[in-house]
Motif scaffolding. Sequence first.
Motif, PDB file in Angstrom:
ATOM      1  N   SER A  28      -4.499   2.166  -0.034  1.00 14.47           N
ATOM      2  CA  SER A  28      -4.579   3.739  -0.231  1.00 14.47           C
ATOM      3  C   SER A  28      -3.475   4.369   0.361  1.00 14.47           C
ATOM      4  CB  SER A  28      -5.817   4.101  -0.433  1.00 14.47           C
ATOM      5  OG  SER A  28      -5.543   5.323  -0.710  1.00 14.47           O
TER       6      SER A  28
ATOM      7  N   VAL B 102      -1.158  -0.465  -9.022  1.00 12.63           N
ATOM      8  CA  VAL B 102      -1.288   0.788  -7.880  1.00 12.63           C
ATOM      9  C   VAL B 102      -1.749   2.203  -9.577  1.00 12.63           C
ATOM     10  CG1 VAL B 102      -0.610   2.370  -6.425  1.00 12.63           C
ATOM     11  CG2 VAL B 102       0.218  -0.050  -6.148  1.00 12.63           C
ATOM     12  N   ALA B 103      -3.202   2.885  -8.956  1.00 14.73           N
ATOM     13  CA  ALA B 103      -3.629   3.358  -9.740  1.00 14.73           C
ATOM     14  C   ALA B 103      -4.115   4.178  -8.434  1.00 14.73           C
ATOM     15  CB  ALA B 103      -5.339   2.423  -9.989  1.00 14.73           C
ATOM     16  N   PRO B 104      -4.911   6.344  -9.614  1.00 14.46           N
ATOM     17  CA  PRO B 104      -4.735   7.215  -8.909  1.00 14.46           C
ATOM     18  C   PRO B 104      -6.439   6.917  -8.645  1.00 14.46           C
ATOM     19  CG  PRO B 104      -3.343   7.488 -11.159  1.00 14.46           C
ATOM     20  CD  PRO B 104      -3.675   6.368 -11.063  1.00 14.46           C
TER      21      PRO B 104
ATOM     22  N   SER C 267      -1.790  13.748  -4.081  1.00 13.31           N
ATOM     23  CA  SER C 267      -1.725  13.287  -4.864  1.00 13.31           C
ATOM     24  C   SER C 267      -1.917  11.560  -4.263  1.00 13.31           C
ATOM     25  CB  SER C 267      -0.415  13.230  -5.246  1.00 13.31           C
ATOM     26  OG  SER C 267      -0.578  13.848  -6.332  1.00 13.31           O
ATOM     27  N   THR C 268      -2.790  11.007  -4.280  1.00 16.53           N
ATOM     28  CA  THR C 268      -3.417   9.320  -3.253  1.00 16.53           C
ATOM     29  C   THR C 268      -3.405   8.734  -4.758  1.00 16.53           C
ATOM     30  OG1 THR C 268      -5.262  11.559  -2.219  1.00 16.53           O
ATOM     31  CG2 THR C 268      -5.586   8.821  -2.504  1.00 16.53           C
ATOM     32  N   TRP C 269      -2.828   7.071  -4.310  1.00 17.98           N
ATOM     33  CA  TRP C 269      -3.734   6.027  -5.093  1.00 17.98           C
ATOM     34  C   TRP C 269      -3.568   4.993  -4.516  1.00 17.98           C
ATOM     35  CZ3 TRP C 269       0.928   8.927  -3.902  1.00 17.98           C
ATOM     36  CH2 TRP C 269       1.756   9.583  -5.271  1.00 17.98           C
ATOM     37  N   CYS C 270      -4.187   3.702  -5.066  1.00 20.57           N
ATOM     38  CA  CYS C 270      -5.418   2.931  -4.758  1.00 20.57           C
ATOM     39  C   CYS C 270      -4.637   2.060  -5.145  1.00 20.57           C
ATOM     40  CB  CYS C 270      -7.176   2.875  -4.679  1.00 20.57           C
ATOM     41  SG  CYS C 270      -7.485   4.782  -4.312  1.00 20.57           S
TER      42      CYS C 270
ATOM     43  N   ARG D  22      -1.399   8.111   0.300  1.00 24.86           N
ATOM     44  CA  ARG D  22      -1.399  10.220  -0.167  1.00 24.86           C
ATOM     45  C   ARG D  22       0.030  10.318  -0.266  1.00 24.86           C
ATOM     46  NH1 ARG D  22      -5.934  12.956   3.064  1.00 24.86           N
ATOM     47  NH2 ARG D  22      -5.095  13.427   5.221  1.00 24.86           N
TER      48      ARG D  22
ATOM     49  N   GLN E 240       6.914   8.078  -6.718  1.00 22.85           N
ATOM     50  CA  GLN E 240       6.653   9.368  -7.265  1.00 22.85           C
ATOM     51  C   GLN E 240       6.940  10.876  -6.498  1.00 22.85           C
ATOM     52  OE1 GLN E 240       4.514   8.248  -9.113  1.00 22.85           O
ATOM     53  NE2 GLN E 240       5.286   6.255  -7.991  1.00 22.85           N
TER      54      GLN E 240
END
Length: 342
Positions: free
Chosen positions: A257, A195-197, A244-247, A259, A294
Motif C-alpha cells: 500500500s 494497484v487499486a484505490p 488518497s490511498t492505494w493497495c 498513500r 498521481q
Amino acid sequence: MVIASTRPGRLGPAVGDWFVRATAELGVDLDVADLAEVNLPFLDEPEHPSTGIYQHEHTRVWSRRVADADAFVFVTSEYNFAMPATLKNAFDYLHAEWAWKPCLFVGYGNTSAGTRGVQMARGVAGSLRMLSIGGDIFLRIADDMRDGVVVDSERLNGRAAAALRELCRVADVLRPLYRDGISVAPAVRADAAEVAPALPADVAELLVLQRCCWVDEAVANARLDLPALLESEGEVRESLRTWSTWCVRSGGRLVGSVRARRDGDIWEIGRLMVAPDHRRTGLGRRLLAFAEAQAPDSVEVATLFTGERSDRNILLYQKSGYALTGGTAPAGAVRLTKPLAA
C-alpha cells in the motif's frame, strides 16, 4: 525430479525412469523436469534472481514449476569432477523458489559413481537454503547399468524407496516454512501488480500491514512511539478521507500500500509498505512510482519522510531519485524530496 545432463547419449533419463519405477508404490507425485526439455538458455535475466523480477517467459515457467514443488530429487552425472553446467544454470535462475525445501541426489558415473558432481551440487543447494537430507544414491555405470538401462535389484529399489520416503517426511516438517510465504516465489510480480484505490473494507488489513511493516522501523530507530504502530482502526479509517490511498492484493491478501496528498505546492507520499514476504520484488518501487504519477500536473516536487536510521529505506528512495533535504520533519525522521517531471 530434475534430470541434469542434456548431452546426446546421456544416461540421466534412464536413471530417472528407474527411480520412478522403484518408488511407484509410494504414490508420490514426481514431476520429471528434464533440463534438455526445459531448455533454459544461459542465465539471461537482467535483475538479480533474489528480486523475483523476471522478464522472460522461460524464467517464469521455470519459477512456477520449482515453486510448486515440495522437494527435489536431482539426478546428475559428473563431468570433470563437477556437476553439469546445465544444473548450475538451472539453480542460478531462481532464488526464493528453492529455499527451505529438502533435496536428494542420485548420482551416476564411472570411477566415482558421480559422487564428486553431487558434492559440488550439494554445496550450491545449501547456499540456496535447501536442505540436503543425506542418504544420496550413487550408481556405478559398469555395475548398475546394462545397455543404457538401470538393472533393477531389490537392493537398489529398496534404497530408492527409503530415500524418497524420508524426503517426503522432511518435506512435511519444512512445509510451514516454504508454504507460509517466508521465502517462496512472490505471488505477485511487481510489473504486473494491480494497484487499486483502498476501500473502507480494507481498513483492518491496512492496520495489520502497517503494524507488521513498522516493526522493522521501530527496531532500526530504537523507538516504539511510531504513529504507524500506535494508530487505531478508527484513525486509519479517517486517513482514507484525508489521503488518497492505494493497495495491491495477491491471492486475495493485501500485500502492499501507499498513500499521497497535496500539501500546497508539494505532493506528500506516505505509508509506503510491502508485506515482508513480498519485499525485494520491486513492488515497493512500483508503488512509489505509481504514487508519484498521481501528482497533479501543477505540483513539481514530491516529498516523503522516513526514520533517520532507516538506512534501507533511505537507500531505496535515493535510488528512486530522492535526496535528503532540510526542512521540517517529525522527530527522529528525515525528509527527502524529488523533482517531478513536468
